[in-house]
Design a protein around this motif. Structure first.
Motif, PDB file in Angstrom:
ATOM      1  N   THR A  74       0.833  -1.205   0.000  1.00 47.75           N
ATOM      2  CA  THR A  74       0.000   0.000   0.000  1.00 47.75           C
ATOM      3  C   THR A  74       0.867   1.253   0.000  1.00 47.75           C
ATOM      4  OG1 THR A  74      -1.790  -1.149   1.165  1.00 47.75           O
ATOM      5  CG2 THR A  74      -1.800   1.257   1.229  1.00 47.75           C
ATOM      6  N   ALA A  75       1.912   1.268   0.838  1.00 48.45           N
ATOM      7  CA  ALA A  75       2.818   2.422   0.893  1.00 48.45           C
ATOM      8  C   ALA A  75       3.548   2.615  -0.435  1.00 48.45           C
ATOM      9  CB  ALA A  75       3.821   2.251   2.031  1.00 48.45           C
ATOM     10  N   LEU A  76       3.961   1.529  -1.051  1.00 46.66           N
ATOM     11  CA  LEU A  76       4.616   1.622  -2.361  1.00 46.66           C
ATOM     12  C   LEU A  76       3.651   2.172  -3.407  1.00 46.66           C
ATOM     13  CD1 LEU A  76       6.525  -1.793  -2.302  1.00 46.66           C
ATOM     14  CD2 LEU A  76       7.589   0.475  -2.288  1.00 46.66           C
ATOM     15  N   SER A  77       2.387   1.743  -3.334  1.00 45.80           N
ATOM     16  CA  SER A  77       1.385   2.189  -4.309  1.00 45.80           C
ATOM     17  C   SER A  77       1.046   3.663  -4.145  1.00 45.80           C
ATOM     18  CB  SER A  77       0.112   1.349  -4.186  1.00 45.80           C
ATOM     19  OG  SER A  77      -0.631   1.703  -3.030  1.00 45.80           O
ATOM     20  N   GLU A  78       1.271   4.209  -2.951  1.00 47.99           N
ATOM     21  CA  GLU A  78       0.956   5.606  -2.674  1.00 47.99           C
ATOM     22  C   GLU A  78       2.153   6.528  -2.888  1.00 47.99           C
ATOM     23  OE1 GLU A  78      -0.589   5.354   1.282  1.00 47.99           O
ATOM     24  OE2 GLU A  78      -2.577   4.705   0.620  1.00 47.99           O
ATOM     25  N   SER A  79       3.272   5.984  -3.383  1.00 45.42           N
ATOM     26  CA  SER A  79       4.415   6.817  -3.727  1.00 45.42           C
ATOM     27  C   SER A  79       4.044   7.726  -4.902  1.00 45.42           C
ATOM     28  CB  SER A  79       5.614   5.935  -4.088  1.00 45.42           C
ATOM     29  OG  SER A  79       6.023   5.177  -2.960  1.00 45.42           O
ATOM     30  N   PRO A  80       4.752   8.858  -5.055  1.00 42.06           N
ATOM     31  CA  PRO A  80       4.342   9.853  -6.062  1.00 42.06           C
ATOM     32  C   PRO A  80       4.233   9.314  -7.482  1.00 42.06           C
ATOM     33  CG  PRO A  80       5.959  10.787  -4.571  1.00 42.06           C
ATOM     34  CD  PRO A  80       5.877   9.336  -4.236  1.00 42.06           C
ATOM     35  N   GLN A  81       5.166   8.473  -7.880  1.00 40.62           N
ATOM     36  CA  GLN A  81       5.121   7.913  -9.230  1.00 40.62           C
ATOM     37  C   GLN A  81       4.333   6.607  -9.231  1.00 40.62           C
ATOM     38  OE1 GLN A  81       9.498   7.965  -9.398  1.00 40.62           O
ATOM     39  NE2 GLN A  81       9.314   9.109 -11.315  1.00 40.62           N
ATOM     40  N   THR A  82       3.821   6.255 -10.394  1.00 43.97           N
ATOM     41  CA  THR A  82       3.090   4.992 -10.532  1.00 43.97           C
ATOM     42  C   THR A  82       4.063   3.880 -10.880  1.00 43.97           C
ATOM     43  OG1 THR A  82       1.106   6.157 -11.274  1.00 43.97           O
ATOM     44  CG2 THR A  82       1.244   3.806 -11.761  1.00 43.97           C
TER      45      THR A  82
END
Length: 416
Positions: free
Chosen positions: A17-25
């Protein structure tokens, strides 16, 4: 960037979830993942670790993030094999992961580098272990991975001897020796550190609740809840922990030639005479990850990617102020056993809180049902501990299933 996370529980759900919410996709993958994680990351279906490495090579994976500990020490080691394949891995080599995989290895490391820890002895047979029982309460630790269940704090000889028989006679955890350790007293704190060779960054501290019942009663579990906040420890205490434990550990890894890139968990007892090391975990804790990850701000994906390649950049992430409270809902029979197949109700009614799936699956009707001991983590944040706690309990109570077990004193006990 293509990122694969190993593991399938609540910790991995929180990390992804944290990785998915990083600025880039980014393209996210999980192995083996879960039905819930599949909404964020594509599940990889391969037979084992060698096949996973080949799959990552074939699919040009840019980064592998080690979630659970088992793959770090299985076969030749996840990080070792990733290095051979030229894939950056956020997780330590198999040799370094012995800090978690072997309690005896860890105690000898602590002793060798002068890091404060309890006195201990080692037993290879039940007779040796029983002969070493000279004070109570006493702590017994199986020398190996046991999903958080290989440690027993025994108040008397009868309970200690029963655990010894389970471990060294019945071999319920498999082959391995037993560590017999002085019992320390005081509140515990979990310190998480990003370690990249000789560099390190201390992350947000947390505290978990290991016993199944209120007031720390009953057997140990993998964790029934957690709190996370910078307010858990004073700046003076954090400085002491850094000087006496974190810095010395990182220097010790360098001195011993143990390559380490990944999260390193310091389980610490705050005794009346000062902090004492209880254990290391060579990854993020669970359920502490579920409490800490919602507090991460910034570019978590690039932070981990750069660190896995050898450059730790603390400025890429920050942590929110306030408190984060995680409540675990466990299945019937846990931790002695777990009952699967109980339908979970109320997930869609949770508002203003995160739900991480620890042990669930979807049935043929598309409903989530229990599929493990710890089933769900409901996590809420607030400016104060009381605000976060009340929100977490209010939202957690909306989720039900037959046989549900949940503690009522998370974020209350140890704060009164």
């Amino acid at each position: 960037m293509k990122i694969l996370v190993t593991g399938k529980g609540g910790r991995e759900h929180a990390l992804i979830t944290a990785l998915s919410e990083s600025p880039q996709t980014h393209e996210l993958y999980s192995y083996p993942g879960s039905d819930a994680i599949a909404s964020l990351a594509t599940r990889v279906d391969v037979a084992g670790l060698p096949e996973l490495i080949q799959w990552m090579k074939d699919n040009a994976i840019d980064l592998c993030v080690a979630g659970e500990e088992a793959w770090l020490v299985k076969d030749r080691g996840l990080a070792n094999l990733c290095a051979e394949a030229g894939i950056p891995c956020w997780g330590p080599y198999k040799e370094s992961a012995q800090l978690e995989a072997s309690k005896i290895f860890a105690k000898r490391f602590l002793q060798r580098h002068g890091i404060p820890t309890a006195d201990f002895t080692i037993a290879t047979t039940a007779a040796e272990a029983k002969a070493a029982l000279n004070r109570f309460p006493i702590v017994l630790k199986f020398d190996g991975l046991a999903a958080g269940k290989g440690v027993a704090v025994c108040p008397d000889r009868a309970e200690a001897e029963a655990f010894i028989d389970d471990v060294l006679e019945k071999r319920i955890f498999g082959a391995g020796d037993l560590l017999i350790e002085q019992c320390l007293s005081g509140p515990e704190i979990s310190i998480f550190v990003s370690v990249c060779d000789d560099q390190y960054q201390i992350l947000m501290p947390a505290r978990d609740y290991k016993r199944i019942g209120d007031n720390d009663q009953g057997p140990n579990t993998g964790g029934m809840g957690a709190v996370a906040s910078r307010q858990l420890a004073t700046p003076e205490l954090m400085q002491q922990i850094e000087n006496e434990m974190v810095k010395v550990t990182v220097q010790g890894l360098q001195k011993d030639g143990l390559k380490y890139r990944g999260f390193l968990y310091f389980g610490i007892m705050l005794t009346p005479t000062g902090p004492q090391m209880l254990e290391y975990n060579c990854r993020f804790g669970d359920p502490e990850a579920e409490a800490v990850m919602p507090m991460v701000r910034g570019d978590f994906a690039n932070y981990v990617f750069e660190a896995a390649k050898g450059s730790l950049n603390p400025e890429l992430i920050q942590f929110a102020e306030g408190w984060s409270i995680c409540l675990i809902s466990a299945s019937a029979g846990y931790p002695a056993s777990s009952r699967n197949g109980d339908v979970i109700s109320g997930l869609e009614t949770v508002q203003g809180a995160r739900v991480y799936h620890c042990g669930t699956r979807q049935n043929t009707e598309g409903q989530f049902e229990t599929n493990g001991g710890r089933v769900l983590a409901v996590v809420a944040q607030g400016n104060t501990r009381e605000e976060a706690r009340d929100k977490a309990y209010a939202e957690s109570k909306k989720v039900t299933f037959d046989g549900l077990q949940r503690r009522n004193d998370i974020a209350t006990m140890h704060f009164e």
